[in-house]
Design a protein around this motif. Structure first.
Motif: not given
Ligand SMILES: Nc1nc2c(ncn2[C@@H]2O[C@H](COP(=O)(O)OP(=O)(O)OP(=O)(O)O)[C@@H](O)[C@H]2O)c(=O)[nH]1
Ligand SMILES: [Mg+2]
Length: 369
Positions: A11-12, A15, A55, A57, A94, A97-98, A158, A178
């Protein structure tokens, strides 16, 4: 077309790729969750791993999705990016998936993308995230730091954005982080397209820096108010602590870039040894000077930095401190049960044993007087 491509994972990552698309970068995304990726409408090329629905987390799920489909993913990446020199894989450390997929994916891509270098844009979560997220970040960064042949790793912090905007919602923090990240990279590429009488910073210079293995930071400092050489140096050094990337912690920059944009008279206040005193002189420095009547700004790129041990241990410390409590939580998952204090009362619900029917004659006899 730009020579740096952005591949978002999770997701991140999606984005970040979305913002990169808006800035004109070639982009693509990979996710285990179709709904998450669908919102990134500006990213045209998308691969959703079949048979998955996020996934949750769990890094091992992200990793497994890649292990099962790595051929399709490598083909997808190869066909999505044409004529780029550097691919930056963007993801958060964190999530599942990524974080789970990206280290191995990057490691594979390093040898599977002919003529393309591979680096990373890895998001470090805010300090207040919970134990599960911290564990994911620690594992992911460790894997990432061990990849041979990896180019620049940008650590998007962040927490740095939280410091700048303490009252913001999570969503605002993400969007601003971002934007700042992609704008910093975009600014460098724009500079390489400009020409100067005084010293060009060209694409080869930029790629030389970005291909350096280790952590890379980009920052811009407005030096409008600086009157002396030392004030200029201090302002630039402060910008290394205030960018969107994890602040510099130790000496040891391997390659660096220093770009000045602004009026000629102020450029005289730039003293390279004094600027780099804090982080040590780099092996190579690529400079650019662009004289204009705009506000004077110095953009620096520091590459080959070590992973920021202090920042990362701030995430790990609270795990260490809560070790027993966390271990108890995990044990509890499998042992916990509820014991009722009124088990005696179950008897109340028992049906009375069936009574035998009594014959009419014996009842009649019973009432006989
Ligand atoms: N900077 C930034 N951080 C983000 C963004 N979205 C999520 N994060 C960070 O990423 C973490 C969540 O990870 P995701 O990227 O949603 O996870 P994922 O890779 O999709 O993995 P799963 O959802 O577990 O399948 C959050 O705790 C934040 O730290 C974003 O757009 N920008
Ligand atoms: Mg997700």
């Amino acid at each position: 077309m730009k020579s740096i491509g952005i591949l978002g994972v999770g997701q991140a990552g999606g984005n970040i790729a979305e913002i990169a698309s808006a800035l004109g970068f070639p982009t693509a995304l990979i996710n285990t969750n179709q709904r998450d990726g669908a919102v990134n409408t500006r990213v045209e090329r998308k691969y959703f791993v079949p048979g998955y629905n996020g996934a949750g987390q769990d890094r091992s799920l992200g990793l497994r999705a890649l292990q099962e489909h790595y051929r399709e993913m490598i083909d997808f990446v190869n066909s999505s990016f044409k004529n780029i020199k550097l691919l930056l894989v963007a993801f958060s450390t964190d999530g599942g998936t990524g974080s789970g997929m990206s280290p191995l994916l990057i490691d594979l891509l390093i040898d599977q993308l002919p003529g393309v270098k591979v680096g990373a844009i890895a998001v470090i979560p805010e300090r207040n995230v919970l134990a599960g997220n911290r564990i994911n970040t620690a594992e992911c960064i460790e894997e990432l730091s061990k990849i041979e042949g990896l180019s620049s790793v940008f650590l998007v912090d962040n927490d740095q954005m939280r410091k700048m905007k303490p009252q913001s919602s999570k969503h605002e923090i993400y969007v601003s982080a971002n934007h700042q990240t992609m704008e910093a990279i975009s600014h460098l590429l724009k500079i390489t397209k400009k020409s100067s009488f005084y010293g060009n910073f060209d694409e080869t210079d930029l790629m030389n820096i970005l291909e350096t293995r280790g952590v890379t930071l980009i920052s811009s400092a407005a030096i409008t108010d600086a009157k002396t050489t030392s004030e200029v140096s201090t302002t630039v050094q402060l910008s290394w602590a205030d960018s969107i990337f994890c602040p510099v912690e130790t000496k040891g920059v391997i390659r660096a870039g220093l770009i000045y944009e602004g009026p000629e008279n102020i450029s005289k206040l730039i003293n390279v040894p004094s600027i780099f005193e804090m982080v040590g002189e780099p092996l190579q420095l690529f400079e650019g000077t662009y004289i204009s009547e705009t506000d004077p700004t110095i953009t620096t790129i520091l590459a080959g930095l070590s992973f920021p041990t202090r920042r990362l241990s701030s995430l790990e410390e609270s795990l260490e401190k809560n070790k027993e409590r966390l271990q108890n939580l995990v044990n509890k998952e499998h042992t916990q049960k509820y014991e009722s204090g009124i088990s005696w009362a179950s008897n109340l619900k028992l049906k009375k044993t069936e009574r035998k029917s009594v014959s009419v004659t014996s009842k009649l006899n019973k009432y006989q007087k």
